[in-house]
Design a protein around this motif. Structure first.
Motif, PDB file in Angstrom:
ATOM      1  N   GLY A   1       7.092  22.163  41.992  1.00 34.03           N
ATOM      2  CA  GLY A   1       7.599  23.204  42.873  1.00 34.03           C
ATOM      3  C   GLY A   1       7.384  22.920  44.344  1.00 34.03           C
ATOM      4  O   GLY A   1       7.951  23.608  45.203  1.00 34.03           O
ATOM      5  N   PHE A   2       6.570  21.881  44.670  1.00 41.07           N
ATOM      6  CA  PHE A   2       6.342  21.550  46.075  1.00 41.07           C
ATOM      7  C   PHE A   2       7.578  20.955  46.728  1.00 41.07           C
ATOM      8  O   PHE A   2       7.756  21.071  47.945  1.00 41.07           O
ATOM      9  N   LEU A   3       8.410  20.279  45.956  1.00 39.59           N
ATOM     10  CA  LEU A   3       9.603  19.642  46.511  1.00 39.59           C
ATOM     11  C   LEU A   3      10.743  20.646  46.464  1.00 39.59           C
ATOM     12  O   LEU A   3      11.289  20.932  45.398  1.00 39.59           O
ATOM     13  N   ARG A   4      11.085  21.194  47.604  1.00 41.78           N
ATOM     14  CA  ARG A   4      12.114  22.218  47.700  1.00 41.78           C
ATOM     15  C   ARG A   4      13.325  21.633  48.413  1.00 41.78           C
ATOM     16  O   ARG A   4      13.364  21.560  49.639  1.00 41.78           O
ATOM     17  N   VAL A   5      14.269  21.211  47.618  1.00 43.16           N
ATOM     18  CA  VAL A   5      15.462  20.579  48.178  1.00 43.16           C
ATOM     19  C   VAL A   5      16.226  21.560  49.047  1.00 43.16           C
ATOM     20  O   VAL A   5      16.792  21.203  50.089  1.00 43.16           O
ATOM     21  N   GLY A   6      16.244  22.818  48.635  1.00 44.33           N
ATOM     22  CA  GLY A   6      16.932  23.825  49.439  1.00 44.33           C
ATOM     23  C   GLY A   6      16.350  23.958  50.831  1.00 44.33           C
ATOM     24  O   GLY A   6      17.079  24.122  51.819  1.00 44.33           O
ATOM     25  N   GLU A   7      15.004  23.875  50.925  1.00 43.44           N
ATOM     26  CA  GLU A   7      14.364  23.943  52.231  1.00 43.44           C
ATOM     27  C   GLU A   7      14.731  22.736  53.084  1.00 43.44           C
ATOM     28  O   GLU A   7      14.935  22.853  54.298  1.00 43.44           O
ATOM     29  N   LEU A   8      14.806  21.558  52.462  1.00 44.71           N
ATOM     30  CA  LEU A   8      15.208  20.368  53.217  1.00 44.71           C
ATOM     31  C   LEU A   8      16.622  20.521  53.748  1.00 44.71           C
ATOM     32  O   LEU A   8      16.917  20.115  54.884  1.00 44.71           O
ATOM     33  N   ARG A   9      17.505  21.098  52.941  1.00 48.01           N
ATOM     34  CA  ARG A   9      18.877  21.324  53.416  1.00 48.01           C
ATOM     35  C   ARG A   9      18.889  22.311  54.584  1.00 48.01           C
ATOM     36  O   ARG A   9      19.643  22.133  55.547  1.00 48.01           O
ATOM     37  N   ARG A  10      18.063  23.332  54.487  1.00 50.27           N
ATOM     38  CA  ARG A  10      18.000  24.317  55.570  1.00 50.27           C
ATOM     39  C   ARG A  10      17.483  23.684  56.860  1.00 50.27           C
ATOM     40  O   ARG A  10      17.995  23.936  57.949  1.00 50.27           O
ATOM     41  N   TYR A  11      16.460  22.839  56.742  1.00 54.13           N
ATOM     42  CA  TYR A  11      15.943  22.146  57.924  1.00 54.13           C
ATOM     43  C   TYR A  11      16.982  21.181  58.488  1.00 54.13           C
ATOM     44  O   TYR A  11      17.101  21.024  59.708  1.00 54.13           O
ATOM     45  N   ALA A  12      17.730  20.526  57.591  1.00 57.00           N
ATOM     46  CA  ALA A  12      18.774  19.604  58.054  1.00 57.00           C
ATOM     47  C   ALA A  12      19.839  20.348  58.844  1.00 57.00           C
ATOM     48  O   ALA A  12      20.419  19.803  59.793  1.00 57.00           O
ATOM     49  N   ARG A  13      20.076  21.582  58.475  1.00 59.91           N
ATOM     50  CA  ARG A  13      21.093  22.371  59.162  1.00 59.91           C
ATOM     51  C   ARG A  13      20.590  23.000  60.448  1.00 59.91           C
ATOM     52  O   ARG A  13      21.328  23.103  61.434  1.00 59.91           O
TER      53      ARG A  13
END
Length: 274
Positions: free
Chosen positions: A76-88
Motif C-alpha cells: 500500500g506504500f506505492l500509490r500510483v494515483g498519487e504519483l500521477r497527481r504529483y506529475a500533474r
C-alpha cells in the motif's frame, strides 16, 4: 525516538540486541488489525514465546516467505494515483518521490532516502535563488505600495526606486538580488537618488547577505544614490546592528514602512504621484 534511544542504551549495557522502528513491521501490524501501541507489547510477548519454544518450526522457513510477507505488508506504500497527481500538479516533488523509490530499490533504504533529501535541498536552493525583485509603486488613495506589474494603478516616485525581493534573502540569492537592483537603477527614468529596499520577507540576515548589501551600498554611493531599508524585522535588525553596514547606513536609513522611507527620501511631497 526517546524510547528507542533509551532502549538501545539499556541493551548496550547488557550486550543485548539493538532495537529500531520499521515501516514494514508497522504496516504488517496495521494490516493485522493493530490500532494501539498494545500491538507492540503483544508482538514482543509472542516473539519471546517463539524464541523459547517454537524456534524449530521456523528454522527451515525460506527467506522468500519473509520477503513475501514484507511485500504484502508494504504494497500500500506505492500509490500510483498519487504519483500521477504529483506529475500533474508538482513535477519537482514527483522527481523527489521517484528518486527515493529508485534509490531505495538500488542502494537500500538509508542511501535512497539520503538521495531524496539531497535532491530536495538542491531544488529548494535552486527555487529560492531565483527570487524576483519587484519594483513597487504607491497604490491610489493609500499609503501602501505594491508591485507595479500586478497593480496597474500603482505609481512610482520620480527619483526614488522602491524594490522588494519576493522571498527571504540568503547566501544563495543575494548576489542575484544585488544584480537585479543594479539593473533597475540603470533602467530607471529619471535616474534615482534613493533606493528603498523592502525587507518584509526577510526575517534573518546572515553575514553573506549583509556583506553583499554593504557592497551594494558602496556601489550606489559611488553613483550618488542613497540606500534605505524598510520593514526591517527585529531579528534581521539585530543581525544588522552587529555588522559594519549598520554604521555606514546610519540610524536614519531604517524605516518602519515603505511609505516612511519614501517620505524621508522625497520630502518635497512628490510621493503622491508620478
Amino acid at each position: 525516538m526517546i524510547a528507542v534511544g533509551a532502549a538501545n542504551v539499556a541493551v548496550g549495557l547488557v550486550r543485548g540486541f539493538t532495537v529500531s522502528g520499521s515501516a514494514s513491521r508497522s504496516a504488517a501490524a496495521a494490516g493485522a488489525g493493530g490500532r494501539t501501541p498494545m500491538v507492540s507489547l503483544i508482538a514482543a510477548v509472542l516473539i519471546l514465546l517463539t524464541g523459547a519454544f517454537l524456534t524449530p518450526l521456523f528454522t527451515d522457513l525460506p527467506e522468500a516467505v519473509l520477503g513475501a510477507i514484507v511485500i504484502v505488508a508494504v504494497r500500500g506504500f506505492l500509490r500510483v494515483g498519487e504519483l500521477r497527481r504529483y506529475a500533474r500538479l508538482d513535477r519537482p516533488s514527483l522527481w523527489v518521490a521517484l528518486t527515493a523509490l529508485v534509490g531505495v530499490l538500488l542502494f537500500d533504504l538509508l542511501p535512497g532516502l539520503l538521495l531524496a533529501v539531497a535532491l530536495s535541498l538542491l531544488l529548494f536552493i535552486a527555487a529560492a535563488s531565483r527570487r524576483n525583485v519587484a519594483v513597487l509603486g504607491r497604490l491610489p488613495d493609500t499609503r501602501l505600495y505594491g508591485d507595479i506589474t500586478e497593480h496597474t494603478g500603482a505609481r512610482t516616485v520620480p527619483g526614488v526606486l522602491v524594490v522588494r525581493p519576493d522571498g527571504s534573502l540568503f547566501f544563495g540569492n543575494i548576489s542575484r538580488v544585488r544584480l537585479a537592483v543594479r539593473d533597475q537603477v540603470r533602467a530607471a527614468d529619471p535616474p534615482p537618488h534613493t533606493v528603498v529596499l523592502d525587507l518584509a520577507d526577510s526575517y534573518h540576515l546572515g553575514v553573506p547577505v549583509l556583506d553583499v548589501l554593504d557592497e551594494l551600498r558602496d556601489e550606489l554611493h559611488r553613483q550618488s544614490v542613497a540606500l534605505r531599508l524598510a520593514h526591517l524585522r527585529a531579528r534581521a535588525a539585530t543581525s544588522l546592528d552587529r555588522h559594519p553596514l549598520a554604521a555606514r547606513l546610519g540610524p536614519h536609513a531604517r524605516h518602519r514602512t515603505v511609505d516612511d522611507a519614501v517620505t524621508a527620501a522625497d520630502p518635497t511631497g512628490r510621493c503622491g504621484g508620478g
